[in-house]
Design an enzyme around this catalytic site. Structure first.
Site, PDB file in Angstrom:
ATOM      1  N   GLU A 149       0.616  -1.145  -0.406  1.00  0.00           N
ATOM      2  CA  GLU A 149      -0.058   0.278   0.231  1.00  0.00           C
ATOM      3  C   GLU A 149       0.524   1.393  -0.318  1.00  0.00           C
ATOM      4  O   GLU A 149       0.526   2.268   0.658  1.00  0.00           O
ATOM      5  CB  GLU A 149      -1.230   0.064   1.131  1.00  0.00           C
ATOM      6  CG  GLU A 149      -1.996  -1.089   1.263  1.00  0.00           C
ATOM      7  CD  GLU A 149      -3.011  -1.351   2.619  1.00  0.00           C
ATOM      8  OE1 GLU A 149      -3.200  -0.249   3.714  1.00  0.00           O
ATOM      9  OE2 GLU A 149      -3.279  -2.266   2.815  1.00  0.00           O
ATOM     10  N   ASN A 190       1.892  -5.116  -2.919  1.00  0.00           N
ATOM     11  CA  ASN A 190       0.893  -5.582  -2.835  1.00  0.00           C
ATOM     12  C   ASN A 190      -0.489  -4.555  -2.336  1.00  0.00           C
ATOM     13  O   ASN A 190       0.498  -3.186  -2.206  1.00  0.00           O
ATOM     14  CB  ASN A 190       1.055  -6.703  -0.722  1.00  0.00           C
ATOM     15  CG  ASN A 190      -1.005  -6.639  -1.202  1.00  0.00           C
ATOM     16  OD1 ASN A 190      -1.165  -7.292  -1.894  1.00  0.00           O
ATOM     17  ND2 ASN A 190      -1.273  -6.677  -0.180  1.00  0.00           N
ATOM     18  N   HIS A 244     -10.704  -6.524  -1.208  1.00  0.00           N
ATOM     19  CA  HIS A 244     -11.570  -6.207   0.190  1.00  0.00           C
ATOM     20  C   HIS A 244     -12.371  -5.547  -0.804  1.00  0.00           C
ATOM     21  O   HIS A 244     -12.605  -3.993  -0.694  1.00  0.00           O
ATOM     22  CB  HIS A 244     -10.938  -5.543   1.254  1.00  0.00           C
ATOM     23  CG  HIS A 244      -9.186  -6.001   1.372  1.00  0.00           C
ATOM     24  ND1 HIS A 244      -9.723  -7.296   2.828  1.00  0.00           N
ATOM     25  CD2 HIS A 244      -8.479  -5.905   2.399  1.00  0.00           C
ATOM     26  CE1 HIS A 244      -8.448  -7.237   3.634  1.00  0.00           C
ATOM     27  NE2 HIS A 244      -7.603  -6.763   2.780  1.00  0.00           N
ATOM     28  N   GLU A 274      -5.708 -10.501  -0.925  1.00  0.00           N
ATOM     29  CA  GLU A 274      -6.928 -10.529   0.589  1.00  0.00           C
ATOM     30  C   GLU A 274      -8.003 -10.112   0.221  1.00  0.00           C
ATOM     31  O   GLU A 274      -8.257  -9.373   1.005  1.00  0.00           O
ATOM     32  CB  GLU A 274      -6.515  -9.173   1.229  1.00  0.00           C
ATOM     33  CG  GLU A 274      -4.404  -9.284   1.150  1.00  0.00           C
ATOM     34  CD  GLU A 274      -4.212  -7.557   2.282  1.00  0.00           C
ATOM     35  OE1 GLU A 274      -5.459  -7.026   3.092  1.00  0.00           O
ATOM     36  OE2 GLU A 274      -3.367  -7.832   1.988  1.00  0.00           O
ATOM     37  N   ASP A 276     -12.185 -10.208   0.389  1.00  0.00           N
ATOM     38  CA  ASP A 276     -13.110 -10.607   1.404  1.00  0.00           C
ATOM     39  C   ASP A 276     -14.066 -10.008   0.925  1.00  0.00           C
ATOM     40  O   ASP A 276     -13.928  -9.445  -0.017  1.00  0.00           O
ATOM     41  CB  ASP A 276     -12.873 -10.949   3.115  1.00  0.00           C
ATOM     42  CG  ASP A 276     -11.968  -9.663   2.561  1.00  0.00           C
ATOM     43  OD1 ASP A 276     -11.620  -9.499   4.174  1.00  0.00           O
ATOM     44  OD2 ASP A 276     -12.576  -8.163   2.408  1.00  0.00           O
TER      45      ASP A 276
HETATM   46  O1  G3I Z   1      -1.744  -8.118  19.000  1.00  0.00           O
HETATM   47  C1  G3I Z   1      -2.201  -7.438  20.238  1.00  0.00           C
HETATM   48  C2  G3I Z   1      -2.914  -7.682  21.140  1.00  0.00           C
HETATM   49  O2  G3I Z   1      -1.786  -7.466  22.042  1.00  0.00           O
HETATM   50  C3  G3I Z   1      -4.173  -6.379  22.020  1.00  0.00           C
HETATM   51  O3  G3I Z   1      -4.503  -7.046  22.753  1.00  0.00           O
HETATM   52  C4  G3I Z   1      -5.095  -6.677  20.703  1.00  0.00           C
HETATM   53  C5  G3I Z   1      -5.820  -4.793  21.139  1.00  0.00           C
HETATM   54  O4  G3I Z   1      -5.710  -3.757  21.407  1.00  0.00           O
HETATM   55  O5  G3I Z   1      -4.309  -5.939  19.561  1.00  0.00           O
HETATM   56  C6  G3I Z   1      -3.993  -6.525  18.502  1.00  0.00           C
HETATM   57  O6  G3I Z   1      -2.966  -6.195  17.730  1.00  0.00           O
HETATM   58  C7  G3I Z   1      -3.813  -6.376  16.828  1.00  0.00           C
HETATM   59  C8  G3I Z   1      -3.740  -7.328  15.744  1.00  0.00           C
HETATM   60  O7  G3I Z   1      -4.205  -6.714  14.340  1.00  0.00           O
HETATM   61  C9  G3I Z   1      -3.666  -7.976  16.044  1.00  0.00           C
HETATM   62  O8  G3I Z   1      -4.847  -8.774  16.387  1.00  0.00           O
HETATM   63  C10 G3I Z   1      -4.527  -4.477  16.283  1.00  0.00           C
HETATM   64  O9  G3I Z   1      -5.100  -4.338  17.758  1.00  0.00           O
HETATM   65  C11 G3I Z   1      -5.130  -4.722  15.369  1.00  0.00           C
HETATM   66  O10 G3I Z   1      -5.370  -3.090  14.730  1.00  0.00           O
HETATM   67  C12 G3I Z   1      -4.679  -5.409  13.854  1.00  0.00           C
HETATM   68  O11 G3I Z   1      -5.419  -5.718  12.919  1.00  0.00           O
HETATM   69  C13 G3I Z   1      -5.043  -6.169  11.684  1.00  0.00           C
HETATM   70  C14 G3I Z   1      -4.897  -4.614  11.111  1.00  0.00           C
HETATM   71  O12 G3I Z   1      -4.677  -5.307   9.136  1.00  0.00           O
HETATM   72  C15 G3I Z   1      -3.818  -4.124  11.564  1.00  0.00           C
HETATM   73  O13 G3I Z   1      -3.756  -2.733  10.523  1.00  0.00           O
HETATM   74  C16 G3I Z   1      -5.945  -6.846  10.651  1.00  0.00           C
HETATM   75  O14 G3I Z   1      -6.107  -8.103  12.184  1.00  0.00           O
HETATM   76  C17 G3I Z   1      -6.052  -7.874   9.838  1.00  0.00           C
HETATM   77  O15 G3I Z   1      -6.691  -8.234   8.645  1.00  0.00           O
HETATM   78  C18 G3I Z   1      -4.966  -6.255   8.674  1.00  0.00           C
HETATM   79  O16 G3I Z   1      -5.058  -6.731   7.513  1.00  0.00           O
HETATM   80  C19 G3I Z   1      -5.032  -5.376   6.434  1.00  0.00           C
HETATM   81  C20 G3I Z   1      -2.959  -6.445   5.752  1.00  0.00           C
HETATM   82  O17 G3I Z   1      -2.537  -6.553   6.993  1.00  0.00           O
HETATM   83  C21 G3I Z   1      -3.319  -5.279   4.675  1.00  0.00           C
HETATM   84  N1  G3I Z   1      -4.317  -4.604   3.843  1.00  0.00           N
HETATM   85  C22 G3I Z   1      -5.354  -4.548   4.813  1.00  0.00           C
HETATM   86  C23 G3I Z   1      -5.719  -5.586   5.708  1.00  0.00           C
HETATM   87  C24 G3I Z   1      -7.000  -5.231   6.384  1.00  0.00           C
HETATM   88  O18 G3I Z   1      -6.738  -3.865   7.100  1.00  0.00           O
END
Ligand code: G3I
Length: 369
Positions: A149, A190, A244, A274, A276
């Site tokens: 991105e 990507n 997405h 990705e 969905d």
């Molecule tokens: O690991 C921490 C945990 O320790 C904490 O307790 C919890 C609550 O704050 O957060 C956890 O981290 C989260 C992480 O996912 C792991 O679960 C983050 O807050 C959360 O923001 C993060 O979200 C991910 C997101 O990328 C971040 O930008 C999503 O799961 C993931 O599906 C999403 O994937 C992205 C791709 O990498 C790039 N393309 C877009 C896609 C969707 O946003």
């Protein structure tokens, strides 16, 4: 709006004769890898989750475990356990692993983003990270989203710590550093929201709107960026279109085919990286059948492009999807329900894969054997 074919769930589920009964087997017959973004904890603690991943998919992608904030939460202190567990699962089950993502403007740990660094210092940090991670997984991760991105919604470059610290040269540099770290890995760029690259063949509402022009501009800007990188000899093997999508914001089948063909004309392999399809709450049976139709069209577009090598679903089930965490009005974006039962989208994809060569034997290299 995608025209809903008169397909009932029953017609989707009809197995038919000599049909493959798993997504993996049906896709592999067509030279297509089908993958899913996974979580290490679910793989180790949820046996049904692990079984479905093992039986239905040929590749896996760490959803978060291999991002910078997860791997390097503190200065010089790597945390490889989650990625190691995912790689070990893949090895045990003969699955391939696609790495995600070495460089991104998000999920940068505070110890990095909170400190201004010179171009030289930031480059050294990023180069060392790329080298450390790609070397560790040289035998287990055969392809990487090196950069994620980097193009802004309106074209131009997305603001990021790396762009501000190093300048736009960070983009070719990260691919060169990745190639230096691993001479054989497939290096991908990507991007999201680049599935609509032209007005041709549009059937959906978004084509006449401001949003449509934004989407075309971003796809064009991405195309120009990759063309320039390749012209400058930057090592780049493929492009990931994240996809997405939602029913209102879905490229038509014709538009998506055109876009895949356009990126493939650069000599790049294509990943739908990705996928969905988010649905507006409340989710109804009709919306789930529309979702099934959209998933089927994305698979058809990929199968129509010989250089489209893989499709990755972003999250195994609706209970493991990022969508409802981020969007309060959207849900049920994946192909397995929260209870891990197969949804209409699962059956629609399997039907598309199983019936592809019936419809395209004459014109598709995927049906040669
Ligand atoms: O690991 C921490 C945990 O320790 C904490 O307790 C919890 C609550 O704050 O957060 C956890 O981290 C989260 C992480 O996912 C792991 O679960 C983050 O807050 C959360 O923001 C993060 O979200 C991910 C997101 O990328 C971040 O930008 C999503 O799961 C993931 O599906 C999403 O994937 C992205 C791709 O990498 C790039 N393309 C877009 C896609 C969707 O946003």
């Amino acid at each position: 709006m995608v025209i809903l074919q008169a397909c009932s769930l029953r017609s989707l589920q009809a197995p038919g004769s000599n049909r493959e009964t798993s997504l993996k087997a049906a896709a592999e017959k067509l030279g297509l890898s089908i993958g899913v973004a996974v979580d290490a904890t679910q793989l180790s603690k949820n046996s049904r989750y692990a079984r479905i991943v093992r039986e239905e998919f040929s590749s896996i992608v760490p959803e978060n475990a291999s991002k910078l904030d997860a791997l390097l939460p503190k200065d010089s202190t790597y945390s490889f356990d989650q990625t190691d567990a995912i790689v070990a699962f893949a090895r045990e089950n003969k699955l391939s692993v696609h790495g995600h993502t070495l460089v991104w403007h998000r999920q940068i740990p505070n110890w990095i983003s909170a400190k201004k660094r010179s171009s030289q210092e930031a480059s050294k940090l990023l180069r060392n990270h790329i080298s450390t991670v790609m070397s560790r997984y040289a035998k287990d991760i055969g392809s990487w989203d090196v950069l994620n991105e980097a193009v802004a919604a309106r074209g131009g470059l997305h603001k990021s710590y790396w762009l501000e610290s190093i300048g736009s040269s960070y983009i070719p540099n990260v691919f060169r550093w990745a190639r230096n770290a691993n001479s054989t890995a497939k290096l991908y760029y990507n991007e999201n929201d680049i599935g609509i690259s032209s007005r041709v063949g549009s059937k959906n509402e978004s084509n006449s709107s401001h949003n449509y022009r934004r989407l075309v501009n971003k796809s064009e800007a991405t195309y120009r960026l990759l063309k320039k990188l390749l012209a400058n000899g930057v090592p780049l093997d493929g492009i990931g279109l994240q996809m997405h999508i939602r029913p209102r914001y879905t490229p038509s089948l014709e538009q998506l085919k055109l876009t895949l063909k356009r990126f493939a004309s650069l000599g790049l392999d294509i990943r739908i990286s990705e996928l969905d399809v988010s649905l507006d709450i409340p989710v109804t049976e009709e919306k789930l059948l529309l979702q099934a139709e959209i998933y089927s069209e994305v698979f058809e577009a990929c199968l129509s492009e010989p250089r489209c090598k893989s499709i990755n679903i972003w999250g195994l089930s609706d209970a493991h999807s990022w969508v409802p965490v981020v969007f309060k009005n959207l849900d049920k974006a994946t192909i397995f329900a929260a209870d891990l039962q197969k949804k209409p989208a699962y059956f629609s994809i399997l039907k598309t894969l199983n019936e592809w060569c019936q419809k395209h034997a004459a014109d598709s290299p995927r049906c040669a054997n």
